[in-house]
Structure formats: structure tokens, C-alpha cells
Design a protein around this motif. Structure first.
Motif, short mmCIF file in Angstrom:
data_model
loop_
_atom_site.label_atom_id
_atom_site.label_comp_id
_atom_site.label_asym_id
_atom_site.label_seq_id
_atom_site.Cartn_x
_atom_site.Cartn_y
_atom_site.Cartn_z
N LYS A 1 0.89 -1.17 0.00
CA LYS A 1 0.00 0.00 0.00
C LYS A 1 0.92 1.21 0.00
N ASP B 1 -4.33 7.23 5.35
CA ASP B 1 -5.47 6.35 5.57
C ASP B 1 -5.32 5.68 6.93
N LYS C 1 -6.03 -2.20 0.63
CA LYS C 1 -6.58 -0.88 0.91
C LYS C 1 -7.63 -1.04 2.00
N TRP D 1 -6.22 1.88 -6.46
CA TRP D 1 -5.29 1.24 -5.53
C TRP D 1 -4.11 2.16 -5.34
N ASP D 2 -3.78 2.45 -4.10
CA ASP D 2 -2.66 3.34 -3.77
C ASP D 2 -1.40 2.49 -3.60
#
Length: 177
Positions: A17, A54, A118, A135-136
Motif C-alpha cells: 500500500k 489512511d 486498501k 489502488w494506492d
């Protein structure tokens, strides 16, 4: 977090991530619920409270996993690992769970494979999708300068002996006579 000692049958999976990569030893027959729980426990054990802004979820069910579209080129993107359950003719989801959603071996995951992860945003409902196409994940890549250094054998001036190229230099171990 699982304190089980890895055995040869375990898979080493890389979870990514943003710029974060987490290696986990996973039994090919563990449920994905257990894998997500172990992933979240591993992140929490490092003292990290968020990844790229996040916040970590409290529940492993709020973690979504993705696999690369092209396993040879993860930079092409990711798709959700969880396959939607087929609907029967009445429009209801089948009660029989897909083997692909059950375990890493059922999903065809191999040792050393990269998966993206995620988190479901806070306040999103449990059944809500998590931006399926976003998607990071940052895949390291060489920039032009580094590529040039690799092709040319290094940094300019590196390996310079301080001698002129025209000067007759004997091979090492030999003396000029």
C-alpha cells in the motif's frame, strides 16, 4: 498475530500500500479472513496508525486485497481479489462460497506474489465497495538518470585511475621492464 513458525509449505506474500511493503508467511490453506487479520496485526505491531493518510481499520473485514492485472508487470494496475459470488436465477447470491474467495491456494496465489491492500473508509457501510479501480500502490522504478548510470557502468568519473588512456599500463601483476 500468528506466532506459528513458518514451514516450507507456507507462502511468503508481499502486501503493498503506497510505499509500504509487508512480508507475511501465510499458510496456503488459511482463510482470507485470517490472512487479513494477520496483515492488520503486523501493521499494528509496528506502531503505525495510518498509511499515507489512511487510518488503520479496527476490523480486518475493512481490508480489501487486490492482485496485479499482469503478474509480470504490477505497474499495469490491480483488480479486487474477492470475486463476486454468482447470483442464482432468482437474483439472490449463491449460498455456496467461491473457492477463489476462501484461501490463497484456492485463489492461485504463489510464493513471493505481490498483493495490494486498501482500507474501507470510515463511515462506509460494510457491504459498500471500496473504489474498485483505485489502488494506492507505488511500484519502485528507475528514473532516466539511474538507467543511464546502469547502462554506462556507473557515475561519471567512477573508475578513473588518474592515468592518461594513451599511457602504456601493464596488466596487474606484471612489471614494466
Amino acid at each position: 498475530m500468528s506466532t506459528e513458525t513458518p514451514i516450507p509449505q507456507h507462502l511468503t506474500l508481499r502486501f503493498k500500500k503506497h510505499k509500504t511493503t509487508i512480508l507475511l508467511f501465510v499458510s496456503p490453506h488459511d482463510s482470507f479472513a485470517n490472512v487479513k487479520s494477520n496483515l492488520l496485526d503486523a501493521i499494528i505491531s509496528t506502531g503505525v496508525a495510518q498509511i499515507n493518510g489512511d487510518p488503520l481499520p479496527a476490523n480486518p473485514e475493512d481490508v480489501t486485497l487486490g492482485v496485479p492485472i499482469d503478474s509480470n508487470d504490477p505497474s499495469r494496475g490491480w483488480i479486487n481479489l474477492e470475486i463476486p459470488e454468482p447470483e442464482d436465477s432468482g437474483g439472490k447470491k449463491s449460498k455456496k462460497a467461491s473457492v477463489f474467495n476462501a484461501t490463497p491456494s484456492g485463489a492461485g496465489l504463489k510464493d513471493g506474489m505481490v498483493l495490494a491492500f486498501k482500507f474501507r473508509p470510515k463511515g462506509a457501510t460494510e457491504g459498500a465497495d471500496i473504489d474498485n479501480n483505485e489502488w494506492d500502490v507505488i511500484i519502485p522504478a528507475y528514473d532516466d538518470e539511474e538507467d543511464n548510470q546502469i547502462k554506462t557502468g556507473g557515475v561519471e568519473g567512477e573508475g578513473d585511475t588518474g592515468q592518461d588512456e594513451d599511457e602504456d599500463v601493464p596488466p596487474s601483476g606484471f612489471l614494466k621492464g
